[in-house]
Motif scaffolding. Structure first.
Motif, PDB file in Angstrom:
ATOM      1  N   LEU A   1       8.987 -30.420   3.312  1.00  0.00           N
ATOM      2  CA  LEU A   1       8.476 -30.654   1.962  1.00  0.00           C
ATOM      3  C   LEU A   1       9.587 -30.456   0.938  1.00  0.00           C
ATOM      4  CD1 LEU A   1       6.037 -30.997  -0.053  1.00  0.00           C
ATOM      5  CD2 LEU A   1       5.856 -28.487   0.016  1.00  0.00           C
ATOM      6  N   VAL A   2      10.312 -29.368   1.082  1.00  0.00           N
ATOM      7  CA  VAL A   2      11.409 -29.084   0.157  1.00  0.00           C
ATOM      8  C   VAL A   2      12.467 -30.178   0.217  1.00  0.00           C
ATOM      9  CG1 VAL A   2      13.356 -27.528  -0.268  1.00  0.00           C
ATOM     10  CG2 VAL A   2      11.087 -26.594   0.166  1.00  0.00           C
ATOM     11  N   ASN A   3      12.878 -30.521   1.416  1.00  0.00           N
ATOM     12  CA  ASN A   3      13.960 -31.493   1.574  1.00  0.00           C
ATOM     13  C   ASN A   3      13.576 -32.880   1.076  1.00  0.00           C
ATOM     14  OD1 ASN A   3      15.797 -29.649   2.683  1.00  0.00           O
ATOM     15  ND2 ASN A   3      15.009 -29.948   4.750  1.00  0.00           N
ATOM     16  N   GLY A   4      12.274 -33.165   1.078  1.00  0.00           N
ATOM     17  CA  GLY A   4      11.834 -34.493   0.683  1.00  0.00           C
ATOM     18  C   GLY A   4      11.257 -34.595  -0.720  1.00  0.00           C
ATOM     19  N   SER A   5      11.237 -33.470  -1.447  1.00  0.00           N
ATOM     20  CA  SER A   5      10.581 -33.471  -2.751  1.00  0.00           C
ATOM     21  C   SER A   5      11.590 -33.361  -3.883  1.00  0.00           C
ATOM     22  CB  SER A   5       9.579 -32.311  -2.850  1.00  0.00           C
ATOM     23  OG  SER A   5       9.109 -32.178  -4.174  1.00  0.00           O
ATOM     24  N   HIS A   6      11.675 -34.398  -4.683  1.00  0.00           N
ATOM     25  CA  HIS A   6      12.578 -34.393  -5.834  1.00  0.00           C
ATOM     26  C   HIS A   6      12.143 -33.353  -6.863  1.00  0.00           C
ATOM     27  CE1 HIS A   6      14.646 -36.018  -9.450  1.00  0.00           C
ATOM     28  NE2 HIS A   6      15.561 -36.366  -8.556  1.00  0.00           N
ATOM     29  N   ALA A   7      10.853 -33.199  -7.069  1.00  0.00           N
ATOM     30  CA  ALA A   7      10.353 -32.249  -8.061  1.00  0.00           C
ATOM     31  C   ALA A   7      10.681 -30.809  -7.670  1.00  0.00           C
ATOM     32  CB  ALA A   7       8.850 -32.414  -8.243  1.00  0.00           C
ATOM     33  N   ILE A   8      10.551 -30.478  -6.389  1.00  0.00           N
ATOM     34  CA  ILE A   8      10.819 -29.110  -5.939  1.00  0.00           C
ATOM     35  C   ILE A   8      12.318 -28.823  -5.946  1.00  0.00           C
ATOM     36  CG2 ILE A   8      10.702 -27.551  -3.949  1.00  0.00           C
ATOM     37  CD1 ILE A   8       7.989 -28.880  -3.286  1.00  0.00           C
ATOM     38  N   ARG A   9      13.107 -29.803  -5.563  1.00  0.00           N
ATOM     39  CA  ARG A   9      14.549 -29.583  -5.470  1.00  0.00           C
ATOM     40  C   ARG A   9      15.222 -29.509  -6.840  1.00  0.00           C
ATOM     41  NH1 ARG A   9      16.719 -29.808  -0.666  1.00  0.00           N
ATOM     42  NH2 ARG A   9      18.793 -30.282  -1.475  1.00  0.00           N
ATOM     43  N   THR A  10      14.746 -30.319  -7.774  1.00  0.00           N
ATOM     44  CA  THR A  10      15.475 -30.414  -9.043  1.00  0.00           C
ATOM     45  C   THR A  10      14.597 -30.334 -10.281  1.00  0.00           C
ATOM     46  OG1 THR A  10      15.317 -32.824  -9.206  1.00  0.00           O
ATOM     47  CG2 THR A  10      17.148 -31.957  -7.895  1.00  0.00           C
ATOM     48  N   GLY A  11      13.272 -30.288 -10.111  1.00  0.00           N
ATOM     49  CA  GLY A  11      12.382 -30.443 -11.257  1.00  0.00           C
ATOM     50  C   GLY A  11      12.143 -29.184 -12.062  1.00  0.00           C
ATOM     51  N   ALA A  12      11.407 -29.352 -13.148  1.00  0.00           N
ATOM     52  CA  ALA A  12      11.046 -28.258 -14.046  1.00  0.00           C
ATOM     53  C   ALA A  12       9.747 -27.595 -13.584  1.00  0.00           C
ATOM     54  CB  ALA A  12      10.905 -28.783 -15.475  1.00  0.00           C
ATOM     55  N   PHE A  13       9.451 -26.459 -14.182  1.00  0.00           N
ATOM     56  CA  PHE A  13       8.298 -25.632 -13.823  1.00  0.00           C
ATOM     57  C   PHE A  13       7.402 -25.470 -15.054  1.00  0.00           C
ATOM     58  CE2 PHE A  13       5.990 -22.034 -12.148  1.00  0.00           C
ATOM     59  CZ  PHE A  13       5.902 -21.120 -13.184  1.00  0.00           C
ATOM     60  N   TYR A  14       6.077 -25.512 -14.826  1.00  0.00           N
ATOM     61  CA  TYR A  14       5.114 -25.307 -15.916  1.00  0.00           C
ATOM     62  C   TYR A  14       3.973 -24.458 -15.378  1.00  0.00           C
ATOM     63  CZ  TYR A  14       2.556 -26.523 -20.220  1.00  0.00           C
ATOM     64  OH  TYR A  14       1.919 -26.488 -21.434  1.00  0.00           O
ATOM     65  N   ASP A  15       3.820 -23.273 -15.930  1.00  0.00           N
ATOM     66  CA  ASP A  15       2.791 -22.330 -15.486  1.00  0.00           C
ATOM     67  C   ASP A  15       1.435 -22.726 -16.065  1.00  0.00           C
ATOM     68  OD1 ASP A  15       1.109 -19.849 -15.577  1.00  0.00           O
ATOM     69  OD2 ASP A  15       2.887 -18.968 -14.665  1.00  0.00           O
ATOM     70  N   LEU A  16       0.387 -22.714 -15.218  1.00  0.00           N
ATOM     71  CA  LEU A  16      -0.960 -23.100 -15.651  1.00  0.00           C
ATOM     72  C   LEU A  16      -1.925 -21.924 -15.756  1.00  0.00           C
ATOM     73  CD1 LEU A  16      -1.424 -26.379 -13.554  1.00  0.00           C
ATOM     74  CD2 LEU A  16      -0.844 -26.190 -15.990  1.00  0.00           C
ATOM     75  N   GLN A  17      -1.432 -20.709 -15.525  1.00  0.00           N
ATOM     76  CA  GLN A  17      -2.345 -19.569 -15.530  1.00  0.00           C
ATOM     77  C   GLN A  17      -3.013 -19.386 -16.893  1.00  0.00           C
ATOM     78  OE1 GLN A  17      -2.522 -19.359 -12.124  1.00  0.00           O
ATOM     79  NE2 GLN A  17      -2.926 -17.192 -12.483  1.00  0.00           N
ATOM     80  N   TYR A  18      -2.258 -19.559 -17.969  1.00  0.00           N
ATOM     81  CA  TYR A  18      -2.783 -19.228 -19.299  1.00  0.00           C
ATOM     82  C   TYR A  18      -4.003 -20.064 -19.666  1.00  0.00           C
ATOM     83  CZ  TYR A  18      -1.095 -23.488 -21.599  1.00  0.00           C
ATOM     84  OH  TYR A  18      -0.920 -24.786 -21.992  1.00  0.00           O
TER      85      TYR A  18
END
Length: 611
Positions: free
Chosen positions: A498-515
């Protein structure tokens, strides 16, 4: 700063959201939406191998057993087939632990290697962090001891041929009490050679001395071998964990001596860095020696016990000579993280006092996911991508052990989150993926839930994966694994893929949804056990949900706010498909403003691609 009262105000989109912390005081929560440079990825997958144990097929496992009784793995056991399987597993780097020659009780004097006194060796096999010769390799690991360096170099070549980069330990803070290099290159001055032993401290000494005092072996030290004569050290040297006493305790790193980098510890830690201390140049040259052999990186043991000024001086010199070499710091003081990255020039730091601690509590049925918020708040911004995430290594207890989570499957949400939260690297300890469980005292290690680093031993669960037998080559096909172990390993392999094949996980930004889901905003949303967030790049958008509850399923709706849709450059008035690209292959079609229905079993995870 105390994590319980930690407050961070970090601005990306100009939006600030208030949530309740563990103690219910308000903290400011920022969505980390900055888009990393997409041409670079720090998402290494490091597989730590304890080299002495990896290929050992013996099953004797006699406590305090000798090398010949219990067996020992060799460089040659890590075959091309083994490396191919690790590559297929998804690994990018292999950290071979215990390569450099260290003190041990096995007698190799017939090969010109000085015998170690058993009173200052921990375990028959010795600690790989009590280095005896920085310019040689552990003779235990060679089939032909006289040819031991060539066997290591052959392993290095095999690893590279199978597209795996190699990391080894660099132990800069301390050495074995009987350090002596018989393999140093011509013209190299040995550590301690030329020291003025009549001085407690001199900036050009390599060690700290206690003039007029002889070293005393700690009370309670028991050795399986009767020494021919008492251990003599006069004057005594300071012990590796900053103990300036002639008789350290049995709980100290008594088998090691502290190296002197020009810091006068007994005079308010006064620094003496000009002129450059002798230890600086000697240790830099050792790094250059191994880098010249083709080593791709160094995991630097207890890096924060060495002045950051040394690292900032040495690392750029090594990288100038060998571009691409990486440096990983074992460090446990969050207040020093930025210093060791930006002044010390480290590529990556251990994320132990942070994400590991937060996730371990959850895996043990304690804590709250709100602690994860605190971690990413603290680490977001300029160094999140520098944090190396893990759940096991040679220092930590095995997940499956009775001292930790009792069950290796509790790692599913924790490992998924460790791997996907940010763009930094991750690490897996050999056998973690098949549920290795340390269930007895191997010798010096004792029964503590850890796989021994001091003793000769065979690892039954790992031997089941290597699928060999004494005297026969291993097949490395998992032929002796149980069905449950095969499924567990499959999970880890799928996660790596999953990591090796995912552009979002390898290089993307993060957005927390807890709030936007906490405090009853989403019915059924457990704000202490359920964690949801987005990872997004220009090429891929992911919604990731992890249920840390070991007993209760999670049935709720995960809301994604308008601001998040805008951040992902998607129209919140449209309907999107959500497809699990990880484990369940769940498919949903949902209007953006309606929220995403989630039905997760205990310890379940979803990685939903949004299209």
């Amino acid at each position: 700063m105390n994590r319980r009262t930690f407050t961070s105000v970090l601005v990306a989109t100009g939006l600030l959201h208030t949530v309740a912390s563990v103690a219910h005081e308000p903290i400011l929560l920022r969505m980390d939406t900055s888009e990393p440079q997409e041409e670079r990825s720090d998402k290494l997958i490091i597989y730590q191998i304890f080299t002495r144990l990896f290929g050992n097929q013996k099953t004797t496992n006699k406590p305090w057993g000798s090398r010949d009784e219990n067996g020992v793995g060799k460089f040659n056991d890590i075959t091309a087939k083994a490396l191919q399987e690790l590559k297929k597993f998804g690994v990018s780097h292999v950290w071979y632990t215990g390569i450099i020659e260290h003190a041990l009780m096995t007698d190799y004097s017939g090969f010109g290697i000085r015998k170690d006194h058993p009173a200052v060796v921990k375990g028959r096999a010795g600690s790989p962090y009590a280095i005896k010769d920085y310019y040689d390799v552990n003779p235990d690991l060679a089939v032909d001891v006289a040819n031991r360096m060539q066997e290591f170099e052959d392993l290095l070549k095999r690893s590279h041929a199978n597209e795996l980069k190699v990391i080894i330990d660099f132990v800069p803070n301390h050495v074995a009490r009987q350090y002596f290099s018989d393999a140093k290159p011509a013209g190299v001055q040995d550590l301690g050679e030329g020291d003025d032993t009549g001085k407690a401290f001199d900036p050009q000494n390599n060690f700290y001395y206690l003039p007029g005092q002889s070293f005393q072996v700690p009370a309670g030290v028991v050795t399986p071998e009767t020494p021919e004569a008492p251990y003599l050290e006069n004057p005594a040297k300071a012990t590796g964990n900053d103990v300036f006493s002639a008789q350290p305790s049995i709980n100290d790193w008594f088998e090691t001596t502290k190296l002197n980098y020009g810091v006068d510890y007994l005079n308010n830690r006064q620094p003496h860095f000009d002129p450059v201390p002798s230890t600086w140049t000697k240790m830099r040259d050792i790094l250059l020696f191994w880098a010249a052999k083709g080593v791709d990186g160094f995991r630097c043991d207890m890096a924060e016990m060495v002045p950051v000024e040394f690292w900032g001086w040495a690392i750029p010199q090594v990288k100038a000579a060998h571009p691409g070499v990486i440096f990983i710091a074992e460090i446990y003081n969050p207040q020093q993280y930025r210093n060791y990255i930006f002044t010390g020039k480290f590529d990556y730091l251990y994320d132990k006092v942070g994400l590991y601690d937060a996730l371990r509590e959850l895996m043990e049925g304690k804590g709250t996911v709100e602690n994860i918020i605190r971690v990413w708040q603290q680490e977001s911004g300029d160094y999140a991508n520098h944090m190396l995430r893990f759940l096991e290594n040679h220092d930590e207890q095995r997940i499956a052990s009775r001292f930790f989570a009792h069950d290796p499957w509790t790692a599913v949400p924790a490992m998924t989150l460790s791997t996907t939260l940010h763009t930094g690297p991750l690490m897996i300890y050999f056998g973690q993926e098949v549920g290795v469980n340390s269930t007895q005292a191997e010798g010096f290690q004792g029964e503590d839930g850890r796989t021994t680093i001091f003793d000769y031993w065979g690892i039954p669960e790992y031997q089941a994966w290597t699928n060999g037998s004494e005297g026969k080559p291993a097949l490395f096909n998992g032929g002796k694994l149980t069905d449950d172990q095969k499924e567990l390993r499959k999970f880890y392999q799928q996660l790596n893929q999953l990591v090796n094949g995912s552009h979002a996980i390898r290089t993307g930004a993060f957005y927390d949804l807890q709030y936007v889901n906490n405090n009853g905003q989403s019915a059924g949303y457990d704000q202490h056990r359920l964690y949801s967030y987005l990872r997004h790049s220009g090429k891929q958008k992911l919604l990731i949900v992890c249920n840390f509850d070991r007993e209760k399923p999670a049935k709720t709706t995960v809301r994604i706010p308008v601001e998040a849709w805008k951040t992902m450059k998607l129209d919140d008035a449209k309907t999107y498909s959500f497809t699990d690209i990880f484990r369940t292959k769940t498919k949903l079609k949902v209007a953006a403003r309606a929220g995403v229905p989630v039905d997760l079993p205990p310890l379940g995870v979803l990685v939903l691609e949004i299209k």
